[in-house]
Design a protein around this motif. Structure first.
Motif, PDB file in Angstrom:
ATOM      1  N   ALA A  18      -4.495  -4.983  -9.508  1.00  0.00           N
ATOM      2  CA  ALA A  18      -4.473  -4.665  -8.080  1.00  0.00           C
ATOM      3  C   ALA A  18      -3.855  -3.302  -7.788  1.00  0.00           C
ATOM      4  CB  ALA A  18      -3.706  -5.749  -7.314  1.00  0.00           C
ATOM      5  N   ARG A  70      -0.860  -4.808 -13.485  1.00  0.00           N
ATOM      6  CA  ARG A  70      -1.764  -5.714 -12.786  1.00  0.00           C
ATOM      7  C   ARG A  70      -2.921  -4.921 -12.172  1.00  0.00           C
ATOM      8  NH1 ARG A  70       2.323  -9.973  -9.647  1.00  0.00           N
ATOM      9  NH2 ARG A  70       3.455 -10.638 -11.533  1.00  0.00           N
ATOM     10  N   ALA A 109      -6.370  -0.728  -6.620  1.00  0.00           N
ATOM     11  CA  ALA A 109      -6.890  -1.019  -5.279  1.00  0.00           C
ATOM     12  C   ALA A 109      -5.928  -0.535  -4.203  1.00  0.00           C
ATOM     13  CB  ALA A 109      -7.135  -2.520  -5.133  1.00  0.00           C
ATOM     14  N   GLU A 158       0.826  -1.196   0.000  1.00  0.00           N
ATOM     15  CA  GLU A 158       0.000   0.000   0.000  1.00  0.00           C
ATOM     16  C   GLU A 158       0.866   1.254   0.000  1.00  0.00           C
ATOM     17  OE1 GLU A 158      -2.927   0.150   3.011  1.00  0.00           O
ATOM     18  OE2 GLU A 158      -3.958  -1.689   2.369  1.00  0.00           O
TER      19      GLU A 158
END
Length: 533
Positions: A127, A125, A130, A96
């Motif tokens: 992700a 990717r 997110a 993160e």
């Protein structure tokens, strides 16, 4: 000391770095040398590390235009690249992003004004977004982006959607369809429409939109989103489905000044219905069948098109026309061809010069001389040399203030066009006439009808001399060989002008022909000069 003071002036320093990074501002990838760009970026990056006085200006130029978006993500310490065993490449963020890391990214990203590609999203990717969600929120990745050139995958357009900031003004979008069109499912086709509608909701202040490689069978109703762009100035769409419904939608865009479309109208006899007549367009590029183009131009009033746009329209319209075309008739209306000191008629009509088999060329300007293009001797020489099989050449309605034609124009036609039978010109300047011996005696017997609307300088020149020169070029003209004072009194009027001078010239030509024939004509079979001629 002077140099030191100059380098502390931000405007001067900025100008220096603007010159260093001039290639980085080019939005067309084809015109940028990779070596030049690499050298410019290296110089700017080194300069930014010299001192704080250089840093801001150098960084602004360095980051202003990027070739791809992955450069921004590489600012994150958790950025990673991966190569699979089968050679496939991908990149991702391994953890993160903290607020401080995001602030550092934004410190650079806020300088980006132009993004020329988003190819790196193809290897990103999913992700990544997110992991950015917690710190990014609703904030755009590139908050001050002005220009975006994007190739969007219809399989996953999410990366593109995340890149649409309110600041965007120019969008150049291509849809990446990696399969034959016949294999594209209805769901995938509808996704294209969804992406287009999302664009209008996120960046409604766009000024320029270019859409390439639109699905050929995408419903015309999918383009209704265009009416949401109230500040759109330029719209270019490559689509075979740009039908009457799409044209009606576009006609509602009151701010539009440039339009490029390939229309595909359903066969119909009724007039094309538009919300307005595209009267504010200053540039138009349109393709379609001849019937469809006729329907479009019948429904529009393109009063603001300029000469370059008129030239470009001819290029597009005639691009697929056979070079064996034999007849062209053009009737511009309104101020479709505006006054300009830059363009002459042969430059505007250059796309038509390739039709070497042309036998008929007529252009009739149905408006005042203020809006007709320039016609000079060089233009006429160009037309005559290109269209040697001409039978009929007519320029009508062009004002004399925009023309400067002399006897050289008649000589050019006599030289290049031996089959010319009908010639109409708006004017001839005869103030200065060459000696008779310098005018070639072509004696083109095919010419029958010669009409000149105005003879400039007729009150200062010997019309007998002018008539003799015309007769050397065209000795078989249909001219009056019988005249009385009453047969042309109504036409002469009380004022001497160019039109009356041409009537007098016709009488002189008739006299020359009679003298050459050495006989009195049969009065029952002559051309009588009358008010109808």
């Amino acid at each position: 000391m002077a140099v030191q003071r100059a380098l502390t002036c931000r405007d001067i320093v900025t100008e220096i770095f603007e010159r260093v990074g001039c290639t980085l501002g080019a939005l067309d990838c084809d015109v940028i040398s990779e070596m030049d760009e690499a050298q410019s970026r290296e110089t700017l990056a080194s300069s930014a590390r010299v001192c704080w006085a250089f840093s801001e200006s150098a960084l602004s130029v360095l980051w202003r235009s990027l070739s791809d978006v992955d450069v921004v993500f590489k600012l994150l310490p958790s950025y990673c690249e991966h190569h699979d065993s089968d050679g496939r490449y991908s990149w991702f963020i391994s953890e993160e992003v903290t607020p401080d890391q995001w602030a550092r990214v934004q410190w650079y990203a806020k300088r980006v004004r132009a993004l020329r590609n988003i190819f790196s999203f193809n290897t990103m990717r999913p992700a990544v977004w997110a992991l950015l969600e917690g710190v990014r929120g609703d904030q755009p990745l590139l908050p001050n982006l002005f220009f975006l050139n994007a190739c969007v995958s219809i399989e996953d357009p999410s990366g593109f959607m995340h890149l649409l900031p309110p600041s965007l003004r120019t969008l150049n979008i291509t849809f990446d369809i990696r399969k034959p069109l016949e294999q594209v499912s209805a769901a995938e086709a509808s996704l294209v429409g969804t992406v287009l509608r999302a664009i209008s909701s996120r960046v409604s202040h766009l000024h320029e939109l270019y859409v390439h490689d639109m699905l050929p069978y995408l419903p015309s109703s999918s383009l209704t989103f265009l009416r949401n762009f109230h500040q759109m100035r330029t719209l270019r769409i490559e689509s075979d489905t740009f039908g009457s419904e799409a044209l009606f939608t576009v006609s509602q865009m009151s701010s539009l000044s440039v339009l490029e479309v390939d229309i595909s109208l359903q066969t119909a006899t009724e007039a094309l219905k538009l919300a307005n007549d595209f009267g504010l367009l200053s540039e138009l590029h349109i393709t379609g069948s001849l019937v469809q183009l006729c329907r479009f131009f019948t429904a529009t009033h393109l009063r603001n098109l300029r000469q370059q746009a008129f030239h470009d329209a001819l290029v597009r319209i005639t691009a697929n026309v056979s070079p064996l075309l034999t007849e062209i008739r053009i009737y511009p209306t309104g101020d479709a061809v505006a006054t300009s000191a830059t363009y002459t008629s042969s430059q505007i009509l250059r796309p038509l010069l390739r039709f070497g088999q042309l036998t008929v060329f007529v252009i009739f300007f149905n408006f005042t001389s203020e809006y007709s293009p320039k016609f000079v001797d060089d233009d006429i020489a160009t037309f005559a040399a290109s269209w040697r099989k001409l039978d009929d050449f007519c320029v009508a309605g062009a004002g004399t203030t925009r023309c400067n034609l002399t006897l050289s124009s008649l000589i050019a036609f006599a030289h290049h066009c031996p089959s010319l039978r009908y010639l109409e010109l708006p004017m001839l300047d005869i103030k200065t006439l060459p000696p008779q011996s310098s005018v070639p005696g072509f004696a083109r017997g095919s010419m029958r009808h010669l009409h000149v609307n105005s003879l400039v300088g007729s009150s200062e020149v010997n019309l007998l001399h002018f008539a003799v020169l015309v007769d050397r070029l065209y000795p078989s003209l249909n001219v009056p060989q019988f005249a009385t004072t009453t047969s042309f009194k109504a036409d002469m009027g009380s004022d001497w002008n160019g039109w009356n001078a041409w009537l007098i010239t016709q009488l002189l030509l008739g006299a020359i022909q009679l003298s050459r024939a050495h006989l009195v004509p049969d009065l029952s079979d002559v051309h009588v000069l009358s008010a109808q001629q």
